[in-house]
Motif scaffolding. Structure first.
Motif, mmCIF file in Angstrom:
data_model
loop_
_atom_site.group_PDB
_atom_site.id
_atom_site.type_symbol
_atom_site.label_atom_id
_atom_site.label_comp_id
_atom_site.label_asym_id
_atom_site.label_seq_id
_atom_site.Cartn_x
_atom_site.Cartn_y
_atom_site.Cartn_z
ATOM 1 N N ILE A 109 -15.663 21.417 -12.602
ATOM 2 C CA ILE A 109 -15.601 21.293 -11.138
ATOM 3 C C ILE A 109 -16.408 20.082 -10.668
ATOM 4 O O ILE A 109 -15.963 19.314 -9.820
ATOM 5 N N ARG A 110 -17.584 19.907 -11.241
ATOM 6 C CA ARG A 110 -18.439 18.773 -10.819
ATOM 7 C C ARG A 110 -17.830 17.433 -11.199
ATOM 8 O O ARG A 110 -17.967 16.459 -10.464
ATOM 9 N N GLN A 111 -17.167 17.361 -12.339
ATOM 10 C CA GLN A 111 -16.514 16.115 -12.737
ATOM 11 C C GLN A 111 -15.353 15.781 -11.793
ATOM 12 O O GLN A 111 -15.145 14.623 -11.445
ATOM 13 N N ILE A 112 -14.611 16.797 -11.396
ATOM 14 C CA ILE A 112 -13.518 16.574 -10.440
ATOM 15 C C ILE A 112 -14.100 16.098 -9.110
ATOM 16 O O ILE A 112 -13.581 15.166 -8.493
ATOM 17 N N ALA A 113 -15.193 16.715 -8.677
ATOM 18 C CA ALA A 113 -15.841 16.316 -7.424
ATOM 19 C C ALA A 113 -16.352 14.877 -7.500
ATOM 20 O O ALA A 113 -16.222 14.111 -6.536
ATOM 21 N N ALA A 114 -16.924 14.503 -8.633
ATOM 22 C CA ALA A 114 -17.409 13.129 -8.798
ATOM 23 C C ALA A 114 -16.243 12.137 -8.734
ATOM 24 O O ALA A 114 -16.369 11.059 -8.145
ATOM 25 N N HIS A 115 -15.104 12.513 -9.315
ATOM 26 C CA HIS A 115 -13.915 11.661 -9.262
ATOM 27 C C HIS A 115 -13.432 11.493 -7.809
ATOM 28 O O HIS A 115 -13.089 10.387 -7.388
ATOM 29 N N ASN B 176 -13.655 7.415 -2.316
ATOM 30 C CA ASN B 176 -14.068 6.979 -0.980
ATOM 31 C C ASN B 176 -15.456 6.345 -1.084
ATOM 32 O O ASN B 176 -16.456 7.051 -1.192
ATOM 33 N N PRO B 177 -15.540 5.011 -1.044
ATOM 34 C CA PRO B 177 -16.835 4.342 -1.234
ATOM 35 C C PRO B 177 -17.856 4.636 -0.130
ATOM 36 O O PRO B 177 -19.055 4.477 -0.339
ATOM 37 N N LYS B 178 -17.406 5.095 1.037
ATOM 38 C CA LYS B 178 -18.334 5.406 2.138
ATOM 39 C C LYS B 178 -18.988 6.771 1.971
ATOM 40 O O LYS B 178 -19.953 7.080 2.646
ATOM 41 N N ALA B 179 -18.471 7.598 1.081
ATOM 42 C CA ALA B 179 -18.980 8.961 0.918
ATOM 43 C C ALA B 179 -20.305 8.961 0.156
ATOM 44 O O ALA B 179 -20.470 8.249 -0.827
ATOM 45 N N SER B 180 -21.228 9.781 0.644
ATOM 46 C CA SER B 180 -22.504 9.937 -0.055
ATOM 47 C C SER B 180 -22.668 11.355 -0.604
ATOM 48 O O SER B 180 -23.562 11.606 -1.406
ATOM 49 N N SER B 181 -21.821 12.269 -0.144
ATOM 50 C CA SER B 181 -21.862 13.633 -0.687
ATOM 51 C C SER B 181 -20.476 14.263 -0.585
ATOM 52 O O SER B 181 -19.649 13.856 0.228
#
Length: 190
Positions: A141-147, A152-157
């Motif tokens: 799940i975390r790897q999918i979220a990191a992908h 979106n380069p503006k995203a920080s979380s």
């Protein structure tokens, strides 16, 4: 010597495939016809169950997909998961909400949706896996979220939520209740 080693490896893989097939057949049969009844398991069922529950076999089958089963032949509706992503900037403003990452090929989409079958193990009371297996599911799940966050380069979380569809029962459907509900299974913030 090398041929004997290769043949023994092939024999072990075939034994595992055969044991998983037998266990799946027995699970399907006894799970359907004897769901709420007491019964004595046949020796072949017990042996196949013991083989598939060995830790090395369990890990091997999970990673290779041998334990997936053949549920697509069943007449019942399969369980379905939805993963949602909410991307936020540094100020906490929501940039984007989506239910699927961007993929370049159809094969990637198919692989993404089939990975959800493993998450049934998180909610099943029958399966008692090692704690590390559940950590493995969390890593997926975390790897999918990191992908998704890299898209979106503006995203920080990113907040990732895993839901299971709760389809209406036949009785509810007959009464006109056709709404599908989503049951929250897991949530991660990255």
């Amino acid at each position: 010597m090398k041929k004997k080693l290769q043949l023994s490896g092939i024999f072990i893989v075939l034994l595992i495939v055969f044991a998983i097939g037998m266990k799946g057949t027995f699970d399907g049969y006894y799970g359907f016809y004897y769901e709420n009844k007491k019964y004595e398991k046949p020796l072949a069922y017990t042996v196949s169950e013991n083989i598939t529950q060995l830790k090395p076999v369990n890990i091997f089958t999970s990673y290779t997909g041998f334990d997936t089963g053949y549920g697509f032949y069943a007449p019942n509706v399969a369980s379905d998961f939805v993963m949602s992503f909410e991307l936020k900037d540094k100020k906490g403003n929501v940039l984007e909400q989506k239910t699927m990452p961007y993929f370049k090929s159809k094969e990637s989409r198919v692989r993404y949706t089939t990975v959800f079958n493993m998450f049934l193990d998180k909610i099943s009371s029958r399966n008692t896996y090692d704690r590390k297996y559940y950590q493995y599911l969390d890593i997926i799940i975390r790897q999918i979220a990191a992908h998704v966050m890299k898209e979106n380069p503006k995203a920080s979380s990113v907040t990732t939520k895993l839901y299971l569809y709760d389809y209406p029962s036949i009785a509810d459907f007959r009464q006109g209740k056709t709404n599908e509900n989503l049951i929250l299974i897991d949530e991660f913030k990255h």
